[in-house]
Design an enzyme around this catalytic site. Structure first.
Site, PDB file in Angstrom:
ATOM      1  N   TYR A 159      -0.870  -0.894  10.216  1.00 47.09           N
ATOM      2  CA  TYR A 159      -1.174  -1.325   8.837  1.00 47.09           C
ATOM      3  C   TYR A 159       0.016  -1.076   7.923  1.00 47.09           C
ATOM      4  O   TYR A 159       0.437  -1.953   7.162  1.00 47.09           O
ATOM      5  CB  TYR A 159      -2.413  -0.565   8.343  1.00 47.09           C
ATOM      6  N   SER A 188       0.824  -1.211   0.000  1.00 42.11           N
ATOM      7  CA  SER A 188       0.000   0.000   0.000  1.00 42.11           C
ATOM      8  C   SER A 188       0.856   1.257   0.000  1.00 42.11           C
ATOM      9  O   SER A 188       1.975   1.271   0.546  1.00 42.11           O
ATOM     10  CB  SER A 188      -0.874   0.000   1.259  1.00 42.11           C
TER      11      SER A 188
END
Ligand code: NAD
Ligand code: UD1
Length: 311
Positions: free
Chosen positions: A144, A120
């Protein structure tokens, strides 16, 4: 080819499955925590494995038995907020399951031609530098982001140490049909679309001048297909985006044009930790032949036309 997509019942996975099913045998492993069986009703029950990717012995046995040519690993805790609230749990799913999958393929799957890891843009954090380059300073701001960084680095290392054909892709802001708008932390375009559809007010967090590099789901599918066909991508990490940026206010204007109406809107405090501008350098993928086919207008038009006919 035999393809395994973990997290294949979700937004991105269901589009990849729909594309690859044409010429390949596609298996999906998904525990339906955020995905839906109905997203992939074109996959029969024999190819849909409802299972947790954390179930190590099961996953290892599956890899041993099926000898997949391609593994696309998408299953993850995708909510940044959830990883902040429960970092131990998310680290197990986002890091341990990735490592287990890599290891199972290393030990038991000599047929593997490509392992793709979904990373990401979150790994860049709040750095000012634009466009974001693969070598740009990394500054994870959430569990994350750390977990995605760990996953992509493990993928890279498994290539270096064991010659496993891995590639990691840093997805930027992906949008398109089947993106779930139900949470306040869902992708902003899915939320804006829902508001336009239901004539509800939209809230800009901040002044609406923040920009993002929004990539249409079909361009993501194109990029994944190119990477699979390209051995030169082994051991590499790429940004997956369009290389352009657009502000939320400009996007709102596009929605007005495509919907041929307006809705009310308001401004609220910016979200803490929100980045102001994001745009990717995509030279790496371009060198492999990737060229985004959708600009924001054509992507939004296709998305909105789909969304209008959706329940
Ligand atoms: P999604 O929530 O629609 O899909 C994730 C899928 O994984 C779901 O079907 C879910 O049920 C499944 N899953 C979750 N935990 C699982 C587990 N323990 N075992 C088995 N299956 C499990 O999300 P998405 O937007 O399609 O994201 C796919 C991947 O792309 C994720 O790894 C995400 O982090 C990454 N990503 C997405 C974006 C974006 O803009 N959508 C941006 C960057 C990275
Ligand atoms: C996205 C990812 C996130 C990742 C980050 C890395 C999604 C859903 N999130 O976050 O996982 O860490 O990229 O760069 O893809 N906004 C509004 N109104 C709304 C919703 C959002 O104004 O109702 C704003 C947000 O404050 C933000 C922008 O829209 O400024 C985009 O938000 P969002 O779609 O959540 O994505 P990112 O914050 O870029």
């Amino acid at each position: 080819m035999k393809i395994l997509i973990t997290g294949g019942a979700g937004f991105i996975g269901s589009h990849l499955a729909a594309y690859f099913i044409n010429d390949n045998e596609v298996f999906i492993l998904d525990n339906l925590s955020t995905g839906h069986r109905s997203n992939v009703d074109f996959i029969d029950d024999a190819h849909f494995i409802e299972e947790d990717v954390m179930h190590k012995s099961f996953v290892t046995e599956l890899i041993k038995q099926k000898q997949f040519d391609i593994v696309i690993h998408l299953a993850a805790v995708v909510s940044v907020v959830e990883t902040i609230n429960n970092p131990i749990n998310s680290q197990s799913i986002n890091i341990d399951s990735t490592l287990n999958l890599l290891e199972a393929n290393r030990q038991y799957n000599a047929k593997l031609k490509k392992f793709i890891f979904a990373s990401s843009a979150a790994v860049y954090g709040n750095t000012d530098e634009l466009p974001k380059q693969i070598e740009t300073f990394i500054d994870p701001e959430s569990p994350y982001a750390i977990e995605k960084y760990a996953g992509e680095q493990y993928a890279k290392l498994y290539n270096k140490l064991y010659d496993l054909p891995t590639t990691a892709l840093r997805f930027f802001n992906v949008y398109g049909p089947r993106q779930d708008p139900s949470s306040p932390y869902s992708g902003v375009l899915s939320i804006m679309d829902k508001k336009f559809k239901n004539d509800e007010p939209f809230t800009f967090f901040g002044d609406g001048e923040q920009t993002r590099d929004f990539v249409y789901i079909k361009d993501l599918v194109q990029a994944v297909a190119i990477v699979i066909d390209n051995e030169a991508s082994n051991g590499k990490i790429y940004n997956l985006a369009t290389g352009t940026q657009i502000s939320l206010l400009q996007i709102f204007e596009k929605f007005k044009l495509i919907y041929n109406k307006s809705i009310s809107y308001q401004f609220a405090e910016p979200r803490s930790g929100d980045i102001k501008h994001s745009c990717a350098e995509i030279k790496g993928l371009e060198a492999l032949g990737f060229k985004p086919q959708y600009d924001i207008v054509s992507g939004l038009t296709e998305y909105i036309n789909y969304s209008k006919t959706d329940k």
